[in-house]
Design an enzyme around this catalytic site. Sequence first.
Site, mmCIF file in Angstrom:
data_model
loop_
_atom_site.group_PDB
_atom_site.id
_atom_site.type_symbol
_atom_site.label_atom_id
_atom_site.label_comp_id
_atom_site.label_asym_id
_atom_site.label_seq_id
_atom_site.Cartn_x
_atom_site.Cartn_y
_atom_site.Cartn_z
ATOM 1 N N CYS A 99 34.772 43.161 46.269
ATOM 2 C CA CYS A 99 33.891 42.641 47.312
ATOM 3 C C CYS A 99 34.186 41.194 47.685
ATOM 4 C CB CYS A 99 32.445 42.727 46.840
ATOM 5 S SG CYS A 99 31.934 44.348 46.262
ATOM 6 N N ARG A 143 41.548 42.465 49.191
ATOM 7 C CA ARG A 143 40.848 42.673 47.925
ATOM 8 C C ARG A 143 40.415 44.122 47.742
ATOM 9 N NH1 ARG A 143 38.376 37.445 46.254
ATOM 10 N NH2 ARG A 143 36.677 38.563 45.275
ATOM 11 N N TRP A 158 32.953 46.896 47.991
ATOM 12 C CA TRP A 158 33.603 47.972 47.240
ATOM 13 C C TRP A 158 32.493 48.647 46.450
ATOM 14 C CZ3 TRP A 158 34.626 49.275 42.051
ATOM 15 C CH2 TRP A 158 35.657 50.211 41.867
ATOM 16 N N ASN A 181 28.262 39.790 45.385
ATOM 17 C CA ASN A 181 29.348 40.356 44.582
ATOM 18 C C ASN A 181 28.873 40.436 43.142
ATOM 19 O OD1 ASN A 181 30.913 40.214 46.863
ATOM 20 N ND2 ASN A 181 32.290 38.630 46.101
ATOM 21 N N GLY A 182 29.204 41.518 42.453
ATOM 22 C CA GLY A 182 28.830 41.636 41.053
ATOM 23 C C GLY A 182 27.965 42.858 40.810
ATOM 24 N N GLU A 220 54.114 51.424 33.649
ATOM 25 C CA GLU A 220 53.921 50.746 34.936
ATOM 26 C C GLU A 220 54.428 51.598 36.092
ATOM 27 O OE1 GLU A 220 53.205 47.777 37.898
ATOM 28 O OE2 GLU A 220 52.276 48.396 36.011
ATOM 29 N N LYS A 260 52.081 52.922 39.215
ATOM 30 C CA LYS A 260 52.384 52.670 40.625
ATOM 31 C C LYS A 260 52.353 53.970 41.425
ATOM 32 C CE LYS A 260 52.314 48.543 40.655
ATOM 33 N NZ LYS A 260 51.370 48.739 39.634
ATOM 34 N N GLU A 312 48.722 55.251 41.751
ATOM 35 C CA GLU A 312 47.877 54.363 42.543
ATOM 36 C C GLU A 312 48.004 54.618 44.042
ATOM 37 O OE1 GLU A 312 47.165 49.996 40.651
ATOM 38 O OE2 GLU A 312 49.246 50.505 41.009
ATOM 39 N N HIS A 326 55.979 66.147 20.701
ATOM 40 C CA HIS A 326 54.653 66.076 20.075
ATOM 41 C C HIS A 326 53.552 66.397 21.086
ATOM 42 C CE1 HIS A 326 56.183 64.500 16.284
ATOM 43 N NE2 HIS A 326 56.990 63.727 16.997
ATOM 44 N N LYS A 329 41.693 45.149 44.890
ATOM 45 C CA LYS A 329 42.741 44.236 44.435
ATOM 46 C C LYS A 329 42.248 43.343 43.306
ATOM 47 C CE LYS A 329 46.712 42.168 44.441
ATOM 48 N NZ LYS A 329 47.861 42.892 43.885
#
Length: 605
Positions: free
Chosen positions: A2, A27, A74, A99-100, A478, A482, A485, A501, A600
């Site tokens: 946010c 963001r 968000w 925000n929060g 990583e 990616k 995402e 395994h 973000k």
Amino acid sequence: MCGIVGAIAQRNITPVLIEGLKRLEYRGYDSCGLALRIDGELQRARSTSRVADLEKQVADTQQSGVLGIAHTRWATHGAPTSNNAHPHFSRGRIALVHNGIIENHDELRAELKTLGFTFESQTDTEVIAHLVEHLYAGDLCEAVKQAIKRLTGAYAIAVICRDEPNRMVGARAGSPLIVGVGKGENFLASDAMALAGTTDQIIYLEEGDVVDLNLNDYHITDVYGKPVKREVRSVQAYTAAAELGPYRHYMQKEIFEQPRAIADTLEGVEGIVPDLFGDQAAVVFKKIDSLLILACGTSYYAGLTAKYWLESIAKIPVNVEIASEYRYRDSVPNPNTLVVTITQSGETADTLAALRHASEQGMKHTLTICNVATSAMVRECALAYITRAGIEVGVASTKAFTTQLAALFLLTLTLAKMKGRLTAEQETEHLRAMRHLPVAISAALALEPQIIAWAESFARMENALFLGRGVHYPIALEGALKLKEISYIHAEAYPAGELKHGPLALVTEEMPVVTIAPNDDLIDKLKSNMQEVRARGGQLFVFADADSRIMPSEGIHVIRLPEHYGMLSPILHVVPLQLLAYHTALVRGTDVDKPRNLAKSVTVE
């Protein structure tokens, strides 16, 4: 996550609010809105689309004002609907953005309902607006101060009142908020980026601060209610860096900016000295006997990579913890531990909370690897290395990750040298290799045409496995992150030795298996793992070093990196994985820079 923008001026501030929201789009958000005081009343516009849609609404109704607040949301409490979008009103008198997360919102909501307040949203934010209205007795700042005493959780808020045309109030606890200082006008924002081109005079509010703004002045009180002075800093906004230029997406632009970002991050490094990390680094580094790395997401994988380096080269034991989990378990603190946080924004809520928890446990030696020199993380850590990736707009991190790795390798060499485990010849060779990284990364970027061909195959899949061994296992993690995402393909990463395994049960002709195959000490072991995949009909997509002697054949597709890069190989091998994810998402037609459900900057827990 946010974003907040607020303005009080003697001019129409609607364009300032809209432009600020546009600059905060990176963001991540799923709704947006603004509120203005117009002709003695509060008016608002909200959208569950992009800021461009909000801009059109405002233009169509010709809304303008000299006092207003705006927000990108968000979703946390409540779905991304118009009613849940900010700003939130209370009885037409109070408008508020937040925000929060307010943890005691349920209790407050029940109390306010008994007082006659009607709720129009499912958000925790509307609770704050009604609480301020309930406590309002002609002084907005006093009402905000009284309201925040009742809140449990994290917040950055901006509040305006219908009855006070020349006033805006802000407060923060656990979420960032800044003041922008102008001439005859003042601003609030969650990020200096929002005020780029409007003002470069910035005040970073500290934890618990409340700010009371009018046209020509501002007054700040601390968590104890005492008046305080906070430094006004000249902050250069990243206006040019935020332009897309010739690229189709910011993520693509940022992938190709990595040679420059690495060069900038290493600028001025003439030798391996502790002063790279701060004036007191030499004293601190002599005291430590272990490291605790705290990070989330991509930064966590950077920490896992660094663990291999630090234990191999510096011979120092390292624990790497997911920051969002660390403070919720019983751990054994060691006062001689160096606590290292890794964060792109420096405002990641989970990592800040983990840092504070470690400090409360008696671990006072702290260092951050961070991309924002003015962030809360840098201010709270004793030592810092500032990466110079520049602003990163794409939600999926690329250049921030590789610059973090470069900084962590410098930390490894510094600690190794101070412990007497790095010869002069080794130092010279490692520095040479680091300075050559921009050239080596450019050569890896030249593989893009071959990767585009692979992306056509990947785009048809719904699952993928990524394999790596040793220091390249975190790079496999990583790469999988990616892909999931931005393409929404389910992807998982494993150490290649773990195939038999469990994961081998998933391998079929429809399961692409991406393999990171540098020519290191584990290459023969890795080749055996690859044969396990082929024996089950799996399709291998191998990123191999030029001299790794892995040949393409039926079911084995090979792209060769130009050179083997020793201990720094992870920085090179992640680049084609970024390109694979990007081009796969491109074929699938997803929103590359703003993937669904993600943000973000994660400023709430």
